[in-house]
Design an enzyme around this catalytic site. Structure first.
Site, PDB file in Angstrom:
ATOM      1  N   GLU A 135      10.333  -7.616  -7.433  1.00 53.46           N
ATOM      2  CA  GLU A 135      10.285  -6.411  -6.601  1.00 53.46           C
ATOM      3  C   GLU A 135      11.659  -5.766  -6.599  1.00 53.46           C
ATOM      4  OE1 GLU A 135       9.678  -5.010  -1.929  1.00 53.46           O
ATOM      5  OE2 GLU A 135       9.505  -7.125  -2.473  1.00 53.46           O
ATOM      6  N   ASP A 168       7.013  -1.555  -3.910  1.00 55.73           N
ATOM      7  CA  ASP A 168       7.197  -1.140  -2.527  1.00 55.73           C
ATOM      8  C   ASP A 168       7.544   0.346  -2.533  1.00 55.73           C
ATOM      9  OD1 ASP A 168       8.431  -0.552   0.028  1.00 55.73           O
ATOM     10  OD2 ASP A 168       8.466  -2.715   0.370  1.00 55.73           O
ATOM     11  N   GLN A 194       3.281  -2.227  -1.595  1.00 52.46           N
ATOM     12  CA  GLN A 194       3.687  -2.324  -0.197  1.00 52.46           C
ATOM     13  C   GLN A 194       4.080  -0.939   0.308  1.00 52.46           C
ATOM     14  OE1 GLN A 194       6.805  -5.266  -0.572  1.00 52.46           O
ATOM     15  NE2 GLN A 194       5.425  -6.946  -0.059  1.00 52.46           N
ATOM     16  N   GLU A 230       4.050  -3.457   4.970  1.00 54.32           N
ATOM     17  CA  GLU A 230       5.379  -4.017   5.220  1.00 54.32           C
ATOM     18  C   GLU A 230       6.235  -2.998   5.964  1.00 54.32           C
ATOM     19  OE1 GLU A 230       8.469  -6.908   2.873  1.00 54.32           O
ATOM     20  OE2 GLU A 230       7.950  -5.028   1.907  1.00 54.32           O
TER      21      GLU A 230
END
Length: 249
Positions: A135, A168, A194, A230
């Protein structure tokens, strides 16, 4: 229809950790994620998840005290021991996706260390039937994090075809100001998404990101994976879920 899972590191923090599993199920979530399960016995966690019918989507290999070990020179043995621990938890928790966190470092040899450790992890996890994930985490949120730009991630994904990407969209927006472009660029290697709004890292609708367009892009591409929430709720977690109710998810 898009699928949203709770992130128990960010949501339901009003409760002790094990109670967050029950709270997430009661709120209507059908899956969860959390980065570090290691302070609990794996069987205990598995029992709680099964009791509430919640699969674990992904978790991280042990990250030490610096948000990861993979780029940490001199910690190769600790990194490898952590991978073995992650395998044990993955088997008990029934989760095959494990995040390899690079960690915070400013050393000049971080690229070499990260590459060598990741090569070992990819082969080791392949032998164990697991999939390693990476990530990109923005330096604004975690100063000094090694894997903090998408060009580095692109090289990793080219070098290691079996590695999946946690995308993300909050970090993408912070780093590039164009999360939609990052989504289009990396969609084919994205295995988990996310979300949090930017600025603020709260629930969708509290910042300036165009989530209707981002969700539409995922649907148009036929995304079938999970979307992890998240974000830091701007109030009680349950009150932060109105956006999700409006989606009918």
């Amino acid at each position: 229809m898009l699928k949203f899972n709770a992130h128990l590191g960010f949501q339901f923090n009003e409760w002790p950790f094990l109670q967050r599993i029950e709270a997430a199920a009661a709120a209507g979530f059908r899956a969860v994620e959390f980065p570090s399960p290691y302070e609990f016995d794996a069987s205990l966690l598995a029992d709680h998840l099964a009791q509430h019918g919640l699969p674990l989507i992904q978790f991280a290999a042990p990250a030490g005290v610096s948000k990861g070990l993979a780029a940490q020179h001199g910690k190769e043995q600790e990194f490898r021991a952590g991978l073995a621990q992650a395998v044990r938890y993955a088997r008990t928790l029934g989760c095959s996706d494990v995040h390899i966190m690079s960690g915070v470092t400013t050393r000049d040899d971080a690229a070499s260390t990260f590459g060598g450790n990741l090569e070992y992890a990819v082969k080791y996890f392949e032998d164990q039937g697991l999939r390693p994930l990476i990530e990109v985490i923005s330096a604004q949120e975690v100063p000094g994090y090694y894997l903090s730009d998408f060009d580095k991630a692109q090289q990793v994904l080219e070098d290691f075809p079996s590695v999946g990407l946690i995308l993300d969209l909050y970090h993408a927006q912070l780093l590039t100001a164009d999360a939609a472009e990052v989504l289009a660029r990396f969609y084919q290697r994205t295995v988990h998404v996310q979300i949090a709004d930017c600025p603020g890292r709260h629930q969708p609708g509290t910042g300036s990101m165009d989530f209707p367009a981002l969700f539409a892009a995922l649907e148009q591409r036929g995304y079938s994976g999970w979307i992890g929430c998240e974000y830091r709720p701007s109030g009680p977690t349950v009150n932060s879920l109105e956006w999700l109710k409006r989606l009918g998810a």
